[in-house]
Each structure stands twice: as C-alpha cells, then as structure tokens.
Design an enzyme around this catalytic site. Structure first.
Site, short mmCIF file in Angstrom:
data_model
loop_
_atom_site.label_atom_id
_atom_site.label_comp_id
_atom_site.label_asym_id
_atom_site.label_seq_id
_atom_site.Cartn_x
_atom_site.Cartn_y
_atom_site.Cartn_z
N ASP A 16 43.20 36.81 43.42
CA ASP A 16 43.04 36.40 42.09
C ASP A 16 44.22 36.68 40.99
OD1 ASP A 16 40.80 35.25 42.83
OD2 ASP A 16 39.64 36.87 41.97
N GLY A 26 32.56 42.73 38.66
CA GLY A 26 31.72 41.61 38.20
C GLY A 26 31.68 40.31 38.80
N GLY A 74 39.74 43.53 37.58
CA GLY A 74 41.06 44.30 38.30
C GLY A 74 42.32 43.69 38.32
N ALA A 127 37.40 38.90 37.89
CA ALA A 127 38.78 39.25 38.12
C ALA A 127 39.24 40.38 37.21
CB ALA A 127 39.75 38.09 38.17
N LYS A 176 38.42 35.33 34.50
CA LYS A 176 38.28 34.09 35.20
C LYS A 176 36.81 33.84 35.42
CE LYS A 176 37.57 35.49 39.38
NZ LYS A 176 36.40 35.26 40.40
#
Ligand code: C5P
Length: 318
Positions: A150, A111, A116, A114, A23
C-alpha cells in the site's frame, strides 16, 4: 542500486515534516496466491483526509517517537516502516546521517487504513528532502513498493487502481468529494491473518478466487461523482474474512446503515468500518449517532479524494 556519495550535503539542520493520508479500498478484489506468497489484487484506492505527520531531523543516533491518541502497538524501533523507509532512502542516496523520526498519529493502528504505509511514504519524502538526496518520483515509488503493497499509493494519493500485489498504480478519474465516516475497532487485525482467513474460507468452500479486476460500475460512479451509485458498488473481497475473525463488525455495519449511511464496508483487511454518507450533513449526523450509541469509541468524519504524501511546515511553525 546504491548511489555514490555525490549528492549528499548533510545540509539542512531544520526538521522536515511530511504528511500522508489514510486510504479506503472502494473495490477490493483478491485473486489467487502467487508463488511469492502475495495475492494478485485489483484495488480501487481512495485517499482520505485523515492523516499522519512524520518529522525527521538530523541526530547523533537513530530513534523513533510516536504521539497521538491511539498509539498502542506502534513499534518504536528499526522495525517501524517509517524507520525502514528512512534507512532505504539513506542507502539509495549514499547518506550516513542518522535521523530522529517523530510520528504524529491520527490514522487507526492495524485498522486496514494503511496507517503504517502512510508513515513510510511520508518518511521517504521527508528524508529525501532533509538529506537533499534528489530521488525522483519513480525512485521513491520503487522504495515504497519494496516497503509494502500500500505504500506506493500513500505516496501518490488521489484515486487509483492498484494491480499486482497493489503496488502497480494507474490513476482513476473522479469528480467531487465523497464523505466517509470511519468507525475504528478496539482491537486491530493483522493483514496476513486476514489474508490467511480469506484462503481458509475459499478452501473450506472448495472455491477458487476469480481473476481480479475493477468493477466498471464503480469507476463510472467515481467519474460521475455520484455517491449513491458509489455506495451500491462498494465491494471488499476481504470483508467475509474480517467478519469471520471479528463477527461484531457486522453489528457495526448494521448500526451505521440504521443511522443513515448509504453503505458500510470493512476498510481493506479491517477492522475499521468505512461508511459512505450522502453529504456533509448526513456524515456529521452519522458520526454523532455512532459515537452517542456507543457503537465505536473512535469515529472520524473525513473526505476523499485527498492528495498523496506532501511536505508541510513542522508543527509549531504552521
Ligand atoms: O505488502 P504488505 O507488507 O503490506 O503485506 C502484508 C501482508 O499481507 C503480506 O505479508 C501478505 O500476507 C498479505 N498480502 C497478500 N497479498 C497482497 C498484499 C498483502 O497476501 N497483495
């Protein structure tokens, strides 16, 4: 609530693969810290085509493996969000069947995209299918919200406003396709560290964050499918904090603008920088220029909106 063993057939032996997208936050507004330590948020999420695939298969014991170009820092034990997601589905479904989890990683690690969380959403979906647990959408969303702010969006995908700590989603109307180029950083940023820096900057300035809410001009740009209007409305309250922790990101943003991006913004808590391009051609040009100039060693062109987590044929059978 934990279910009885009613639904479970340790049936399917074949592996199940689910795909979940990354995202970018198009408009991230961060409010005050809540009593639970989270910040009140308003986030306009856009799912983009860059994705991870998570494959689960029945096994004698729990395990997790990761493959991909950049997998440094991804835990391969029970702390991995995809593993925790599988355990949560097993608990709710009353399943006692270990799985071997394999993650095919494309999304930059730590980064602000999202990665993970995408793995967690894919793992929930894949385990629900593998064990034939029969969790419905809202049960899966509840598990996702427990796993991280998230994760529900990664299950839903598309375009949505997230309120609360980001987990309360309302879909947003959007037209057309937007071209993004992502420039990942060599070193990740930890989300809690960026939020702490955000608080520190406010405290140092003696200011209070505003009550967060989405910018109506950005929502209008999405409805109109207008990349130029979207570019001028992109906003991230965490950007100053990410820039304070990694000042070189300012140069990355400047370089992208010079190479023709309509706008550049830190993605979520960073440090990946997301550039919005006018169309496919300018996106390709931008990606090449960012790579050739040595601005970033991990540059990816991708489009949004992209669908949420969904099942795909396991690798090798596509
Ligand atoms: O929910 P998640 O585990 O992804 O959040 C990671 C960290 O980011 C939290 O522990 C918290 O420090 C910070 N966070 C926050 N407010 C939010 C979302 C995340 O402070 N709304």
């Amino acid at each position: 609530m934990i279910r009885s063993l009613r639904t479970v057939r340790p049936a399917a032996k074949a592996p199940v693969t689910a795909r979940a997208c990354a995202k970018v936050n198009l408009d991230l507004r961060v409010g005050a810290v809540r009593p639970d330590g989270y910040h009140e948020l308003s986030s306009v999420f856009l799912g983009v085509g860059l994705h991870d695939d998570v494959t689960v298969r029945p096994s004698a014991q729990w395990s997790l493996t990761v493959e991909g170009k950049h997998t440094e820092g991804v835990p391969t034990d029970e702390t991995n969000l995809a593993w925790r997601a599988a355990v949560a589905v097993a608990e709710l479904g009353g399943v006692d069947q270990p799985v071997a989890i394999h993650i095919d990683k494309n999304i930059p690690v730590a980064g602000g995209m999202a990665g993970g969380s995408a793995d967690a959403a894919a793992s929930v979906l894949a385990c629900n299918a593998l064990w034939e647990v029969g969790l419905d959408r809202s049960e899966m969303l509840t598990i996702c919200a427990d796993l991280g702010s998230d994760v529900p969006f990664c299950l839903s995908g598309g375009v949505a406003v997230g309120r609360g700590r980001g987990e309360q989603l309302v879909p947003v109307l959007s037209r057309g396709t937007f071209h993004f180029v992502f420039a990942a950083s060599e070193t990740g940023l930890s989300t809690p560290t960026v939020y702490a820096e955000y608080d520190r900057l406010h405290e140092a300035a003696g200011s209070q964050p505003d009550d967060p809410g989405p910018n109506p001009e950005l929502l209008a740009a999405l409805r109109a499918g207008d990349a130029y209007a979207l570019a001028s409305a992109l906003h991230n309250d965490l950007e100053a904090a990410a820039l304070s922790l990694q000042p070189q990101l300012g140069e990355v943003i400047e370089a992208g603008i010079e190479f023709g991006a309509l706008a550049g913004i830190v993605s979520g808590s960073g440090p990946t920088v997301a550039f919005l391009a006018a169309d496919q051609e300018s996106a390709l040009h931008l990606a090449i220029a960012l790579t050739a100039s040595g601005t970033s060693r991990q540059v990816r062109h991708t489009v949004g909106p992209a669908q949420g987590a969904h099942l795909v044929a396991p690798a090798g059978r596509r």
